[in-house]
Design an enzyme around this catalytic site. Structure first.
Site, short mmCIF file in Angstrom:
data_model
loop_
_atom_site.label_atom_id
_atom_site.label_comp_id
_atom_site.label_asym_id
_atom_site.label_seq_id
_atom_site.Cartn_x
_atom_site.Cartn_y
_atom_site.Cartn_z
CB SER A 104 -6.61 -0.57 5.24
OG SER A 104 -7.22 -1.78 4.92
CE LYS B 155 -9.49 -2.44 7.03
NZ LYS B 155 -8.55 -3.52 6.71
CE1 TYR C 230 -13.99 -2.25 5.61
CE2 TYR C 230 -14.23 -3.34 3.49
CZ TYR C 230 -13.45 -2.98 4.56
OH TYR C 230 -12.11 -3.35 4.61
CE1 TYR D 104 -3.71 -3.41 6.00
CE2 TYR D 104 -1.81 -3.42 4.56
CZ TYR D 104 -3.07 -2.98 4.87
OH TYR D 104 -3.67 -2.10 4.04
CB VAL E 248 -4.83 -2.44 -0.90
CG1 VAL E 248 -4.49 -3.57 0.04
CG2 VAL E 248 -6.30 -2.17 -0.94
N1 GLN Z 1 -11.17 -2.12 0.90
C1 GLN Z 1 -10.07 -3.00 1.10
C2 GLN Z 1 -10.53 -4.38 1.48
O1 GLN Z 1 -11.34 -4.54 2.30
C3 GLN Z 1 -9.17 -2.43 2.15
C4 GLN Z 1 -8.01 -3.35 2.44
C5 GLN Z 1 -6.72 -2.65 2.65
O2 GLN Z 1 -6.52 -1.49 2.32
N2 GLN Z 1 -5.78 -3.43 3.12
O3 GLN Z 1 -10.05 -5.35 0.94
#
Ligand code: GLN
Length: 309
Positions: free
Chosen positions: A65, A68, A193, A245, A263
Site C-alpha cells: 500500500s 498508493k 495493480y 488506514y 502489509v
Molecule cells: N496489495 C495489497 C492489497 O491490495 C496492499 C494492501 C496493503 O498494503 N494494505 O491487499
C-alpha cells in the site's frame, strides 16, 4: 554517500523490536508469509544526503500500500486534480483498507479516498498508456527517479501470488465497473495493480522517496522538482488523514508524522522540511500496520519532538 549505522537509532530499534512478538506477518498474499517475524530496520535520509540507519537495511520488501501514495502523485501529474478527484474522494473511512462496505452507501459509488484499496484501484486504473506493460513501465520509471535508484524493480513472485489470490480486490473492481468508475478489463487492472504493489526496495530507497515528499516534491540530491509542490502537499495530507488506514487518527495524535504503510511491513515517513524515513518490520498489528514500525516511530517522534502538530 553511504548510509551510516547509528547507535542511537539501534537502541530505539532494539526497544521497538520487543513488540514484534505481538504481531503477525501477513499471509493473505501467500508470498508475504515467508517474511521473518522479528525483522526490523530503519533508514533516515536527510536532504543533504546524510543517511543514518539501524538493522538489516539491505533487506528488500514490496511496497504494497505504500505504492498508493506514489501512484496518486503520478496520476495527479498525468491527469490533473479535477479528473482524479471526480473519481476518488478525499475523506477517511474509518474502515479496514480492503473494506467494500462504504462503496454501497455512496452515490455515486466513488471510493472515499485513494489510500484504501477501492480508491487505489481507481487511481491505478487512471495510469495512462496503451497497455499494462507500458503503464507499469511508466510508473516504475517514476519510482526509480524518486528513489534515485535505476535498479528498483518488482517481485514477480509476490505479484503472481497476489494476482492468484486477490478475490476481494477483484470484487471491488467489479463493483466499481458496474458503477462506471472503472472501465477497463478487470484482469488487466489486477495485473497492473498487483505489479505496482510488488515493486520492491530496501529502507534506504524508501527513505530517499520519503525525503522527496518531505521537501515538497524536490529531490534534494538532484535538486529537481520531481513532484509539483501542490501535489506533494496533497499526498502528505492523505498520508496524515488516511496513510495508516483506520489507525490514522491515533497515529496522528501519538506520532504526528505524514506516513504510509503497507502489509509487507514497510512504512514510509516524510517529516516536513526535515527528512525521509524508511522502515521495514513485517510483523503487523490487527489493522495491518507494522507493529514494531509504529513503536519505532513513536519513540523517534517523542525523543526528537517530530510531531508536526
Ligand atoms: N496489495 C495489497 C492489497 O491490495 C496492499 C494492501 C496493503 O498494503 N494494505 O491487499
Amino acid at each position: 554517500m553511504p548510509c551510516q549505522s547509528n547507535d542511537e537509532l539501534q537502541l530505539i530499534v532494539d526497544e521497538a523490536r520487543t513488540c514484534t512478538k505481538h504481531g503477525r506477518v501477513a499471509d493473505y498474499i501467500p508470498a508475504l508469509g515467508e517474511a521473518k517475524q522479528d525483522d526490523l530496520s530503519i533508514a533516515v535520509h536527510y536532504p543533504d544526503g546524510t543517511c543514518y540507519s539501524a538493522g538489516d537495511i539491505e533487506k528488500k520488501f514490496t511496497l504494497q500500500s505504500i505504492s498508493k501514495v506514489i501512484s496518486l502523485a503520478f496520476v495527479l501529474m498525468e491527469r490533473g486534480k479535477e479528473y482524479v478527484f471526480n473519481r476518488v474522494g478525499m475523506e477517511p473511512t474509518g474502515d479496514p483498507f480492503n473494506s467494500i462496505a462504504k462503496l454501497e452507501t455512496m452515490a455515486p459509488a466513488k471510493p472515499l479516498n485513494p489510500m484504501i484499496n477501492a480508491g487505489a484501484l481507481v487511481v491505478t486504473h487512471m495510469i495512462k498508456g496503451g497497455n499494462v506493460e507500458e503503464r507499469f513501465s511508466s510508473l516504475l520509471a517514476f519510482i526509480r527517479e524518486l528513489a534515485g535508484d535505476p535498479n528498483v524493480n518488482y517481485s514477480q513472485e509476490v505479484a503472481d501470488s497476489e494476482f492468484q489470490t486477490a478475490h476481494l480486490n477483484r470484487a471491488l473492481c467489479y463493483f466499481l465497473k458496474q458503477h462506471n468508475i472503472v472501465e477497463e478489463n478487470v484482469e488487466e487492472l489486477m495485473e497492473l495493480y498487483t505489479k505496482q504493489c510488488a515493486i520492491e526496495m530496501n529502507c534506504l530507497d524508501l527513505a530517499r522517496i520519503g525525503v522527496v515528499f518531505a521537501m515538497d516534491g524536490v529531490d534534494p540530491i538532484s535538486e529537481k522538482q520531481i513532484i509539483p509542490k501542490d501535489i506533494a502537499r496533497i499526498c502528505k495530507t492523505f498520508m496524515v488523514t488516511c496513510g495508516m488506514y483506520n489507525a490514522s487518527g491515533e497515529f496522528a495524535i501519538k506520532i504526528g508524522i505524514p506516513a504510509k504503510s503497507g502489509v509487507s511491513g514497510g512504512i514510509m515517513g516524510a517529516v516536513p522540511g526535515k527528512f525521509g524515513i524508511g522502515i521495514f518490520g513485517p510483523a503487523l498489528d490487527e489493522k495491518g500496520n507494522s507493529i514494531a514500525g509504529i513503536k519505532l516511530l513513536e519513540l523517534l517522534s517523542k525523543n526528537y519532538s517530530l510531531s508536526m502538530f
